[in-house]
Scaffold this motif. Structure first.
Motif, PDB file in Angstrom:
ATOM      1  N   GLN A   1      -7.541  -2.343  11.994  1.00  0.00           N
ATOM      2  CA  GLN A   1      -7.759  -1.396  11.009  1.00  0.00           C
ATOM      3  C   GLN A   1      -6.690  -0.239  11.071  1.00  0.00           C
ATOM      4  OE1 GLN A   1     -10.051  -0.789   8.773  1.00  0.00           O
ATOM      5  NE2 GLN A   1      -8.886   0.964   7.880  1.00  0.00           N
ATOM      6  N   MET A   2      -5.811  -0.163   9.955  1.00  0.00           N
ATOM      7  CA  MET A   2      -4.621   0.761   9.874  1.00  0.00           C
ATOM      8  C   MET A   2      -4.778   1.567   9.028  1.00  0.00           C
ATOM      9  SD  MET A   2      -1.655  -2.183  10.276  1.00  0.00           S
ATOM     10  CE  MET A   2      -1.853  -2.630   8.468  1.00  0.00           C
ATOM     11  N   ASP A   3      -4.832   3.092   9.474  1.00  0.00           N
ATOM     12  CA  ASP A   3      -5.008   4.166   8.506  1.00  0.00           C
ATOM     13  C   ASP A   3      -3.683   4.902   8.683  1.00  0.00           C
ATOM     14  OD1 ASP A   3      -8.310   4.169  10.066  1.00  0.00           O
ATOM     15  OD2 ASP A   3      -7.726   3.578   8.144  1.00  0.00           O
ATOM     16  N   SER A   4      -3.653   5.995   7.718  1.00  0.00           N
ATOM     17  CA  SER A   4      -2.544   6.824   7.731  1.00  0.00           C
ATOM     18  C   SER A   4      -1.036   5.961   7.699  1.00  0.00           C
ATOM     19  CB  SER A   4      -2.339   8.044   8.816  1.00  0.00           C
ATOM     20  OG  SER A   4      -3.621   8.470   8.604  1.00  0.00           O
ATOM     21  N   LEU A   5      -1.025   5.022   6.795  1.00  0.00           N
ATOM     22  CA  LEU A   5      -0.104   4.167   6.939  1.00  0.00           C
ATOM     23  C   LEU A   5       1.391   4.809   6.416  1.00  0.00           C
ATOM     24  CD1 LEU A   5      -1.554   0.921   5.881  1.00  0.00           C
ATOM     25  CD2 LEU A   5      -0.235   1.045   7.881  1.00  0.00           C
ATOM     26  N   LYS A   6       2.420   4.609   7.061  1.00  0.00           N
ATOM     27  CA  LYS A   6       3.938   5.115   6.802  1.00  0.00           C
ATOM     28  C   LYS A   6       4.786   3.931   6.506  1.00  0.00           C
ATOM     29  CE  LYS A   6       3.075   8.332  10.592  1.00  0.00           C
ATOM     30  NZ  LYS A   6       3.414   8.597  12.088  1.00  0.00           N
ATOM     31  N   PRO A   7       5.911   4.313   5.688  1.00  0.00           N
ATOM     32  CA  PRO A   7       6.838   3.345   5.213  1.00  0.00           C
ATOM     33  C   PRO A   7       7.342   2.458   6.669  1.00  0.00           C
ATOM     34  CG  PRO A   7       7.099   5.487   4.170  1.00  0.00           C
ATOM     35  CD  PRO A   7       6.290   5.492   5.177  1.00  0.00           C
ATOM     36  N   GLU A   8       7.486   3.113   7.630  1.00  0.00           N
ATOM     37  CA  GLU A   8       8.115   2.392   8.750  1.00  0.00           C
ATOM     38  C   GLU A   8       6.976   1.498   9.433  1.00  0.00           C
ATOM     39  OE1 GLU A   8       7.969   5.765   8.217  1.00  0.00           O
ATOM     40  OE2 GLU A   8       7.550   6.782  10.306  1.00  0.00           O
TER      41      GLU A   8
ATOM     42  N   VAL B   1       4.574  -0.776   2.933  1.00  0.00           N
ATOM     43  CA  VAL B   1       4.094   0.455   2.649  1.00  0.00           C
ATOM     44  C   VAL B   1       5.307   1.442   1.788  1.00  0.00           C
ATOM     45  CG1 VAL B   1       3.081   2.903   3.679  1.00  0.00           C
ATOM     46  CG2 VAL B   1       2.754   0.784   4.613  1.00  0.00           C
ATOM     47  N   SER B   2       4.765   1.604   0.771  1.00  0.00           N
ATOM     48  CA  SER B   2       5.765   2.231  -0.201  1.00  0.00           C
ATOM     49  C   SER B   2       5.767   3.723   0.159  1.00  0.00           C
ATOM     50  CB  SER B   2       5.326   1.895  -1.663  1.00  0.00           C
ATOM     51  OG  SER B   2       4.296   2.323  -1.947  1.00  0.00           O
ATOM     52  N   SER B   3       6.949   4.349  -0.185  1.00  0.00           N
ATOM     53  CA  SER B   3       6.942   5.932   0.006  1.00  0.00           C
ATOM     54  C   SER B   3       6.717   6.486  -1.345  1.00  0.00           C
ATOM     55  CB  SER B   3       8.205   6.271   0.523  1.00  0.00           C
ATOM     56  OG  SER B   3       9.299   5.650  -0.444  1.00  0.00           O
TER      57      SER B   3
ATOM     58  N   VAL C   1       0.975  -0.986   0.062  1.00  0.00           N
ATOM     59  CA  VAL C   1      -0.097   0.058   0.117  1.00  0.00           C
ATOM     60  C   VAL C   1       0.890   1.225   0.024  1.00  0.00           C
ATOM     61  CG1 VAL C   1      -0.184   0.171   2.434  1.00  0.00           C
ATOM     62  CG2 VAL C   1      -2.153   1.020   1.095  1.00  0.00           C
ATOM     63  N   GLN C   2       0.431   2.293  -0.419  1.00  0.00           N
ATOM     64  CA  GLN C   2       1.246   3.739  -0.583  1.00  0.00           C
ATOM     65  C   GLN C   2       1.082   4.204   0.763  1.00  0.00           C
ATOM     66  OE1 GLN C   2      -0.354   5.906  -4.050  1.00  0.00           O
ATOM     67  NE2 GLN C   2       1.249   4.688  -5.141  1.00  0.00           N
ATOM     68  N   THR C   3       2.198   5.138   0.929  1.00  0.00           N
ATOM     69  CA  THR C   3       2.046   5.891   2.163  1.00  0.00           C
ATOM     70  C   THR C   3       0.721   6.817   2.398  1.00  0.00           C
ATOM     71  OG1 THR C   3       4.368   6.301   2.156  1.00  0.00           O
ATOM     72  CG2 THR C   3       3.166   7.935   3.408  1.00  0.00           C
ATOM     73  N   GLY C   4       0.170   6.813   3.546  1.00  0.00           N
ATOM     74  CA  GLY C   4      -1.061   7.278   3.770  1.00  0.00           C
ATOM     75  C   GLY C   4      -2.375   6.551   3.483  1.00  0.00           C
ATOM     76  N   GLY C   5      -2.208   5.529   3.192  1.00  0.00           N
ATOM     77  CA  GLY C   5      -3.067   4.385   2.862  1.00  0.00           C
ATOM     78  C   GLY C   5      -3.880   3.582   3.930  1.00  0.00           C
ATOM     79  N   SER C   6      -4.696   2.898   3.809  1.00  0.00           N
ATOM     80  CA  SER C   6      -5.356   2.087   4.707  1.00  0.00           C
ATOM     81  C   SER C   6      -5.366   0.653   4.420  1.00  0.00           C
ATOM     82  CB  SER C   6      -6.685   2.581   5.097  1.00  0.00           C
ATOM     83  OG  SER C   6      -6.614   3.955   5.600  1.00  0.00           O
ATOM     84  N   LEU C   7      -5.504  -0.191   5.332  1.00  0.00           N
ATOM     85  CA  LEU C   7      -5.223  -1.766   5.525  1.00  0.00           C
ATOM     86  C   LEU C   7      -6.309  -2.169   6.559  1.00  0.00           C
ATOM     87  CD1 LEU C   7      -2.030  -3.121   4.388  1.00  0.00           C
ATOM     88  CD2 LEU C   7      -4.119  -2.934   2.839  1.00  0.00           C
TER      89      LEU C   7
END
Length: 126
Positions: free
Chosen positions: A82-89, A124-126, A12-18
């Motif tokens: 639920q994961m929101d605002s995902l970051k590469p870390e 999570v891709s940047s 998923v891209q940065t800022g996305g949700s899973l």
């Protein structure tokens, strides 16, 4: 003995949700405190979140606060993250886990959990 099987991991891209799911089989985990942990490349296993037996109490690791939400559906024997605002870390393998009965403390130490799934990869891709 029972099994825990995670699903929902993805790229998923940065800022996305899973939304991760953990399905219990072979036995009910409705009477167990449950949690999510993660382990990134070259890192130790890290506490993400835990939830009480009835689902009313939750605890989050610092990296998850304000972005992740743990929940459970005891009718379906399911655990969710639920994961929101995902970051590469946040990139890691995510594991669901259950404590033994009748322990009710929402532990943050992975050694306190007796049952583990095989993990699902979140990237999570940047």
């Amino acid at each position: 003995q029972g099994q825990l099987v995670e699903s929902g991991g993805a790229l998923v891209q940065t800022g996305g949700s899973l939304r991760l799911s953990c399905a219990a089989s072979g036995r009910s985990f409705n009477d167990n405190v449950m949690g999510w942990f993660r382990q990134g490349p070259g890192k130790e296993r890290e506490f993400v979140a835990a939830i009480s037996i009835g689902g009313r109490s939750t605890s989050y690791g610092n990296s998850a606060k304000g972005r992740f939400t743990i929940s459970r559906d005891n009718d379906k024997n399911m655990l969710y993250l639920q994961m929101d605002s995902l970051k590469p870390e946040d990139t890691a393998v995510y594991y669901c886990a259950a404590r033994g009965r009748p322990i009710t403390v929402l532990a943050r130490d992975h050694r306190a959990y007796s049952f583990w799934g095989q993990g699902t990869q979140v990237t999570v891709s940047s």
